[in-house]
Design a protein around this motif. Structure first.
Motif, PDB file in Angstrom:
ATOM      1  N   THR A 170     -13.176  -1.871  -5.058  1.00 38.18           N
ATOM      2  CA  THR A 170     -12.392  -1.533  -6.245  1.00 38.18           C
ATOM      3  C   THR A 170     -13.312  -1.086  -7.374  1.00 38.18           C
ATOM      4  N   ARG A 216       0.826  -1.209   0.000  1.00 41.16           N
ATOM      5  CA  ARG A 216       0.000   0.000   0.000  1.00 41.16           C
ATOM      6  C   ARG A 216       0.863   1.264   0.000  1.00 41.16           C
ATOM      7  N   ASP A 260       0.640   4.008  -2.877  1.00 41.06           N
ATOM      8  CA  ASP A 260       0.421   5.414  -2.509  1.00 41.06           C
ATOM      9  C   ASP A 260       1.492   6.314  -3.119  1.00 41.06           C
ATOM     10  N   TYR A 306      -4.257  -1.570  -5.722  1.00 34.80           N
ATOM     11  CA  TYR A 306      -4.633  -1.831  -4.325  1.00 34.80           C
ATOM     12  C   TYR A 306      -5.248  -3.224  -4.178  1.00 34.80           C
ATOM     13  N   ASP A 327      -3.910  -6.587  -1.914  1.00 35.17           N
ATOM     14  CA  ASP A 327      -4.721  -7.394  -0.997  1.00 35.17           C
ATOM     15  C   ASP A 327      -4.673  -8.874  -1.365  1.00 35.17           C
TER      16      ASP A 327
END
Length: 347
Positions: free
Chosen positions: A123, A63, A67, A140, A144
């Protein structure tokens, strides 16, 4: 001369006996296969702890990387950010998912499928309705999925259903590429139809009333059947179909017939007691049906809780009721998909 002959005969007999004994010993060694080397393995609790640490580490690092690469694009819809309490709730839910997967002996593919079913709906939401680039939202989601898949892949063996191991019932079905594609497309079709109906009758009003600050609801109102015209919707539907096929269909068709199945088949309601009859009516299904029902219920649980938490805690301005309704749409899609896969598996 006679003594010489006797000595020669005794020598020949001893040689023959020695040769026979050697041959017998060699045959015995050949008949007994060499013992397999014992591979040292860490205790189960230690491996689970390592899986948890590795999963959280991959998730956090992934993450941070997304970012950084996206200039924190998702921060524009996250408001003031996640509080410590909300972060603890998300961490507790992730830990629960890992523990449940470890307890039920799920493998890496099972955890990856559950992660996709759990985080895929948000999403879809942020990429279609909130204007987040599909590549960012997909990154993202990939974090996961990978953070759930890799630890279990490294620390737990693959199940027979996903490895298509020799001796697994219906191995030819799970190993057949054509059947894999068709069952995945079947599941994707179910998700597409449910999303289409939800976009027509449920999502527009819900998004307007309970998703404060949402940029647009037009994709829900104008969504064509099967998501044609929206590559993001099509791709996510295919991924959901693949996840449902992996988590529900493969374990379903590879479940062997058990003694309990034969016992249920021989059940006689005339001679059975009232308690036995009630138990048979409530849970007297075949083992395959039980596997499909349990796995469908687990998939629904992960879809419901994961979608709700991601929606109400991560996206700013979403009311709890709206998040619950949005999660309910995906739960219904998962339920219908699971039941349809059970029907396909029974053919």
């Amino acid at each position: 001369m006679a003594r010489v002959k006797e000595a020669a005969a005794e020598a020949a007999n001893s040689v023959a006996e020695g040769t026979a004994a050697a041959a017998a010993e060699a045959a015995a060694h050949a008949a007994v296969p060499p013992s397999p080397k014992r591979v040292a393995r860490l205790p189960g609790p230690v491996r689970f702890a390592l899986a948890v640490v590795l999963s959280f580490a991959l998730s956090s690092l992934g993450r941070l990387f997304v970012d950084h690469c996206s200039n924190n694009e998702i921060g524009g819809i996250a408001g003031e950010g996640i509080s410590r309490k909300e972060l603890s709730i998300l961490a507790a839910w992730k830990l629960f998912g890992l523990a449940l997967g470890w307890w039920y002996d799920y493998d890496g593919f099972d955890l990856a499928a559950l992660a996709l079913l759990s985080h895929g709906p948000v999403t879809f939401l942020i990429s279609v309705f909130y204007g987040i680039r599909a590549i960012t939202a997909g990154a993202y989601l990939a974090v996961d999925v990978v953070s759930a898949f890799v630890p279990f892949l490294l620390l737990r063996r693959l199940s027979g259903a996903h490895a298509a191991a020799p001796g697994v019932p219906n191995r030819d079905i799970v190993a057949d590429r054509g059947i894999q594609v068709l069952t995945s497309l079947h599941s994707a079709l179910v998700y597409s139809v449910v999303l289409f109906l939800a976009g027509r009758f449920v999502l527009p009003n819900t998004l307007v009333l309970y998703f404060e600050g949402i940029p647009t609801i037009q994709p829900a109102a104008d969504a064509p059947l099967l998501g044609f015209g929206s590559p993001t919707t099509q791709l996510l539907s295919l991924l959901f179909g693949l996840a449902a096929r992996t988590f529900i269909f493969a374990p379903l068709v590879t479940t062997p017939t058990t003694a309990e199945d034969r016992k249920n088949a021989e059940f006689d309601p005339v001679s059975a007691s009232l308690g036995q009859t009630v138990a048979w009516n409530l849970w007297g299904y075949t083992t395959r049906t039980k596997v499909s029902l349990i796995r469908t219920a687990v998939a629904m649980l992960f879809t419901a809780v994961g979608t709700y938490l991601d929606t109400v805690l991560v996206i700013s301005g979403v009311e709890p009721y709206g998040a619950a309704v949005y999660a309910g749409v995906w739960v219904i899609a998962t339920l219908v998909t699971g039941l349809s896969l059970r029907y396909v598996g029974s053919i």
